[in-house]
Scaffold this active site. Sequence first.
Site, PDB file in Angstrom:
ATOM      1  N   ASP A 109       0.861  -1.186   0.000  1.00  0.00           N
ATOM      2  CA  ASP A 109       0.000   0.000   0.000  1.00  0.00           C
ATOM      3  C   ASP A 109       0.896   1.234   0.000  1.00  0.00           C
ATOM      4  OD1 ASP A 109      -2.292   1.484  -0.054  1.00  0.00           O
ATOM      5  OD2 ASP A 109      -3.139   0.706   1.800  1.00  0.00           O
ATOM      6  N   ASP A 110       0.280   2.376  -0.344  1.00  0.00           N
ATOM      7  CA  ASP A 110       1.087   3.598  -0.372  1.00  0.00           C
ATOM      8  C   ASP A 110       1.466   4.055   1.031  1.00  0.00           C
ATOM      9  OD1 ASP A 110      -1.563   4.279   0.169  1.00  0.00           O
ATOM     10  OD2 ASP A 110      -1.713   5.822  -1.372  1.00  0.00           O
ATOM     11  N   ASP A 113      -1.852   5.003   8.009  1.00  0.00           N
ATOM     12  CA  ASP A 113      -2.117   6.207   8.804  1.00  0.00           C
ATOM     13  C   ASP A 113      -2.608   5.755  10.174  1.00  0.00           C
ATOM     14  OD1 ASP A 113      -3.401   8.476   9.966  1.00  0.00           O
ATOM     15  OD2 ASP A 113      -3.651   9.402   8.024  1.00  0.00           O
TER      16      ASP A 113
END
Length: 175
Positions: A109-110, A113
């Site tokens: 995934d980028d 968070d």
Amino acid sequence: MVEKNSEPSAQERAGRPFPVSWDQFHRDCRALTWRLNEVGPFHAVIAITRGGLVPAAIVARELGLRVIDTVCVASYDHDKQGDLKVLKGISEQTAKLGGGTGKGLLIVDDLVDTGKTGKLVRELLPDAHFATVYAKPKGRPLVDTFITEVSQDTWIFFPWDTALSFQPPIRDGAA
Ligand SMILES: O=P(O)(O)OC[C@H]1O[C@H](OP(=O)(O)OP(=O)(O)O)[C@H](O)[C@@H]1O
Ligand SMILES: Nc1nc2[nH]cnc2c(=O)[nH]1
Ligand SMILES: [Mg+2]
């Protein structure tokens, strides 16, 4: 658009902008792959859509992997996180490659968070290796490999979400 008197969005709460260019993103993905190359080999790459698609393509290219699958998750509506929904899981064929638990599979995934998206996907594939390009402190414990940690109050702007625009001079009150 954010309505008046509505709760602040995750982006507004984060406050501090961290813009990433295509060049920077490509470099960071290659740096991530150097680390992953020490951990593999992997049978397949699984991108968490949509943000994971771009890093997954770069990582797969660098690792010489051609089996690429997706887990499609919807959560943030632009910058507000709602309930997480898995819109599509991995294929039966990919699940078999990972022996049912994700062993030997690489999830990309980028960013992490809050870690909610990562946690959900880890529950689906507990033995898979989870890699992200960027990590914020809350989500960091969920990730096996990442490149850059940014503070929790940072909002990362990716090149596919942004465009070049005029900036007022700092003297005139630019952030
Ligand atoms: O750790 P969390 O707080 O769960 O946030 C991280 C997720 O948020 C973003 O995806 P988003 O839901 O915005 O969807 P997108 O990838 O389709 O842009 C990002 O690509 C991660 O997948
Ligand atoms: N673009 C972007 N999406 C996110 N989703 C959760 N956190 C972030 C962030 O910092 N930037
Ligand atoms: Mg995402």
